[in-house]
Scaffold this motif. Sequence first.
Motif, PDB file in Angstrom:
ATOM      1  N   PHE A 151       0.812  -1.207   0.000  1.00  0.00           N
ATOM      2  CA  PHE A 151       0.000   0.000   0.000  1.00  0.00           C
ATOM      3  C   PHE A 151       0.847   1.259   0.000  1.00  0.00           C
ATOM      4  O   PHE A 151       0.419   2.303   0.472  1.00  0.00           O
ATOM      5  N   GLY A 152       2.073   1.139  -0.489  1.00  0.00           N
ATOM      6  CA  GLY A 152       2.937   2.301  -0.598  1.00  0.00           C
ATOM      7  C   GLY A 152       3.624   2.695   0.688  1.00  0.00           C
ATOM      8  O   GLY A 152       4.225   3.764   0.771  1.00  0.00           O
ATOM      9  N   ALA A 153       3.562   1.854   1.706  1.00  0.00           N
ATOM     10  CA  ALA A 153       4.121   2.225   3.012  1.00  0.00           C
ATOM     11  C   ALA A 153       5.645   2.234   3.037  1.00  0.00           C
ATOM     12  O   ALA A 153       6.233   2.607   4.043  1.00  0.00           O
ATOM     13  N   GLN A 154       6.290   1.863   1.926  1.00  0.00           N
ATOM     14  CA  GLN A 154       7.745   1.999   1.865  1.00  0.00           C
ATOM     15  C   GLN A 154       8.147   3.372   1.327  1.00  0.00           C
ATOM     16  O   GLN A 154       9.300   3.758   1.416  1.00  0.00           O
ATOM     17  N   ASN A 155       7.186   4.092   0.802  1.00  0.00           N
ATOM     18  CA  ASN A 155       7.422   5.443   0.336  1.00  0.00           C
ATOM     19  C   ASN A 155       7.549   6.354   1.563  1.00  0.00           C
ATOM     20  O   ASN A 155       6.657   6.386   2.422  1.00  0.00           O
ATOM     21  N   LYS A 156       8.646   7.096   1.645  1.00  0.00           N
ATOM     22  CA  LYS A 156       8.885   7.888   2.867  1.00  0.00           C
ATOM     23  C   LYS A 156       7.787   8.912   3.134  1.00  0.00           C
ATOM     24  O   LYS A 156       7.494   9.224   4.290  1.00  0.00           O
ATOM     25  N   TRP A 157       7.152   9.437   2.103  1.00  0.00           N
ATOM     26  CA  TRP A 157       6.093  10.434   2.307  1.00  0.00           C
ATOM     27  C   TRP A 157       4.833   9.772   2.857  1.00  0.00           C
ATOM     28  O   TRP A 157       4.171  10.313   3.744  1.00  0.00           O
ATOM     29  N   ILE A 158       4.505   8.597   2.334  1.00  0.00           N
ATOM     30  CA  ILE A 158       3.333   7.881   2.847  1.00  0.00           C
ATOM     31  C   ILE A 158       3.591   7.411   4.279  1.00  0.00           C
ATOM     32  O   ILE A 158       2.723   7.506   5.144  1.00  0.00           O
ATOM     33  N   ARG A 159       4.807   6.946   4.551  1.00  0.00           N
ATOM     34  CA  ARG A 159       5.137   6.486   5.913  1.00  0.00           C
ATOM     35  C   ARG A 159       4.996   7.606   6.930  1.00  0.00           C
ATOM     36  O   ARG A 159       4.640   7.364   8.082  1.00  0.00           O
ATOM     37  N   ARG A 160       5.283   8.825   6.515  1.00  0.00           N
ATOM     38  CA  ARG A 160       5.173   9.959   7.460  1.00  0.00           C
ATOM     39  C   ARG A 160       3.736  10.228   7.875  1.00  0.00           C
ATOM     40  O   ARG A 160       3.486  10.674   8.984  1.00  0.00           O
ATOM     41  N   ILE A 161       2.783   9.966   6.974  1.00  0.00           N
ATOM     42  CA  ILE A 161       1.386  10.237   7.320  1.00  0.00           C
ATOM     43  C   ILE A 161       0.625   8.992   7.782  1.00  0.00           C
ATOM     44  O   ILE A 161      -0.463   9.104   8.317  1.00  0.00           O
ATOM     45  N   TRP A 162       1.201   7.797   7.568  1.00  0.00           N
ATOM     46  CA  TRP A 162       0.558   6.545   7.982  1.00  0.00           C
ATOM     47  C   TRP A 162       0.960   6.263   9.428  1.00  0.00           C
ATOM     48  O   TRP A 162       2.105   5.932   9.701  1.00  0.00           O
ATOM     49  N   PRO A 163       0.048   6.359  10.378  1.00  0.00           N
ATOM     50  CA  PRO A 163       0.415   6.166  11.789  1.00  0.00           C
ATOM     51  C   PRO A 163       1.024   4.784  12.048  1.00  0.00           C
ATOM     52  O   PRO A 163       0.523   3.776  11.550  1.00  0.00           O
ATOM     53  N   ALA A 164       2.088   4.747  12.814  1.00  0.00           N
ATOM     54  CA  ALA A 164       2.779   3.488  13.123  1.00  0.00           C
ATOM     55  C   ALA A 164       1.834   2.480  13.774  1.00  0.00           C
ATOM     56  O   ALA A 164       1.958   1.273  13.531  1.00  0.00           O
ATOM     57  N   ARG A 165       0.888   2.933  14.553  1.00  0.00           N
ATOM     58  CA  ARG A 165      -0.019   2.003  15.237  1.00  0.00           C
ATOM     59  C   ARG A 165      -0.887   1.228  14.241  1.00  0.00           C
ATOM     60  O   ARG A 165      -1.493   0.219  14.607  1.00  0.00           O
ATOM     61  N   TYR A 166      -0.964   1.681  12.965  1.00  0.00           N
ATOM     62  CA  TYR A 166      -1.746   0.984  11.943  1.00  0.00           C
ATOM     63  C   TYR A 166      -0.869   0.197  10.976  1.00  0.00           C
ATOM     64  O   TYR A 166      -1.369  -0.340  10.000  1.00  0.00           O
ATOM     65  N   ARG A 167       0.419   0.124  11.237  1.00  0.00           N
ATOM     66  CA  ARG A 167       1.307  -0.691  10.406  1.00  0.00           C
ATOM     67  C   ARG A 167       1.488  -2.038  11.089  1.00  0.00           C
ATOM     68  O   ARG A 167       2.564  -2.392  11.540  1.00  0.00           O
ATOM     69  N   ARG A 168       0.370  -2.788  11.144  1.00  0.00           N
ATOM     70  CA  ARG A 168       0.348  -4.085  11.807  1.00  0.00           C
ATOM     71  C   ARG A 168      -0.342  -5.100  10.899  1.00  0.00           C
ATOM     72  O   ARG A 168      -1.166  -4.745  10.050  1.00  0.00           O
ATOM     73  N   SER A 169      -0.040  -6.367  11.130  1.00  0.00           N
ATOM     74  CA  SER A 169      -0.617  -7.429  10.307  1.00  0.00           C
ATOM     75  C   SER A 169      -2.137  -7.453  10.345  1.00  0.00           C
ATOM     76  O   SER A 169      -2.781  -7.698   9.325  1.00  0.00           O
ATOM     77  N   ASP A 170      -2.750  -7.211  11.504  1.00  0.00           N
ATOM     78  CA  ASP A 170      -4.204  -7.264  11.573  1.00  0.00           C
ATOM     79  C   ASP A 170      -4.838  -6.174  10.701  1.00  0.00           C
ATOM     80  O   ASP A 170      -5.856  -6.406  10.051  1.00  0.00           O
ATOM     81  N   VAL A 171      -4.216  -5.010  10.653  1.00  0.00           N
ATOM     82  CA  VAL A 171      -4.713  -3.922   9.799  1.00  0.00           C
ATOM     83  C   VAL A 171      -4.513  -4.293   8.331  1.00  0.00           C
ATOM     84  O   VAL A 171      -5.409  -4.116   7.499  1.00  0.00           O
ATOM     85  N   PHE A 172      -3.338  -4.830   8.013  1.00  0.00           N
ATOM     86  CA  PHE A 172      -3.057  -5.273   6.639  1.00  0.00           C
ATOM     87  C   PHE A 172      -4.118  -6.276   6.180  1.00  0.00           C
ATOM     88  O   PHE A 172      -4.657  -6.164   5.084  1.00  0.00           O
ATOM     89  N   HIS A 173      -4.431  -7.265   7.021  1.00  0.00           N
ATOM     90  CA  HIS A 173      -5.410  -8.277   6.636  1.00  0.00           C
ATOM     91  C   HIS A 173      -6.798  -7.677   6.429  1.00  0.00           C
ATOM     92  O   HIS A 173      -7.540  -8.110   5.543  1.00  0.00           O
ATOM     93  N   LYS A 174      -7.157  -6.674   7.203  1.00  0.00           N
ATOM     94  CA  LYS A 174      -8.443  -5.994   7.002  1.00  0.00           C
ATOM     95  C   LYS A 174      -8.461  -5.265   5.660  1.00  0.00           C
ATOM     96  O   LYS A 174      -9.459  -5.293   4.937  1.00  0.00           O
ATOM     97  N   ILE A 175      -7.354  -4.610   5.328  1.00  0.00           N
ATOM     98  CA  ILE A 175      -7.270  -3.896   4.047  1.00  0.00           C
ATOM     99  C   ILE A 175      -7.334  -4.882   2.889  1.00  0.00           C
ATOM    100  O   ILE A 175      -8.038  -4.649   1.905  1.00  0.00           O
ATOM    101  N   VAL A 176      -6.622  -5.993   3.009  1.00  0.00           N
ATOM    102  CA  VAL A 176      -6.660  -7.029   1.967  1.00  0.00           C
ATOM    103  C   VAL A 176      -8.081  -7.564   1.817  1.00  0.00           C
ATOM    104  O   VAL A 176      -8.569  -7.760   0.695  1.00  0.00           O
TER     105      VAL A 176
END
Length: 180
Positions: free
Chosen positions: A19-44
Amino acid sequence: MNDYIWRWDTDWFWCSGAFGAQNKWIRRIWPARYRRSDVFHKIVGLDERFGIIRTLDKIKKIPGRERVIQDIEVPLDKVPEFLDWFDAEVGMRPVWLCPLRTTRSWPAYPLEPAKTYVNAGFWGTVEVPAGSPEGMVNRKIEQAVHEMGGHKSLYSEAFYDQDIRPDVRRRGARRSAPEI
């Protein structure tokens, strides 16, 4: 810091590119608390339900996509050959590398004890031609790894042909279609 050489997200390293979370600009606005497997699985799950990626692929004229979510092990001396092959045939990034050595061999994990292997992990999708056979890229990877004396971990889809890995068939891996 002494217990590892390099580290990505503690739980989301393997899927952060999806979901682009390796892009430094996206990482800055994507809260760390939502960079988890359970969130990823919900998005998938939402993507599978609503076909978001398929719709975007149609707009971008991408004919098809295959999930390539694998960890493989090849002998240390085969790593350059595998990476050259992988770059030419698959072209995925990133590829995580981790050396390992086992103290024993198991039927479902047949690595030679005391021999150094390198685990290569790659998790994502690759573009494939429209109408490609199921698992086309995964099958190529399995074949190349086998030919190099390596092994593929079986936590993801396995397409091994019975002639290549009869030990895997006995352990219940899914039946694959004829080799391509």
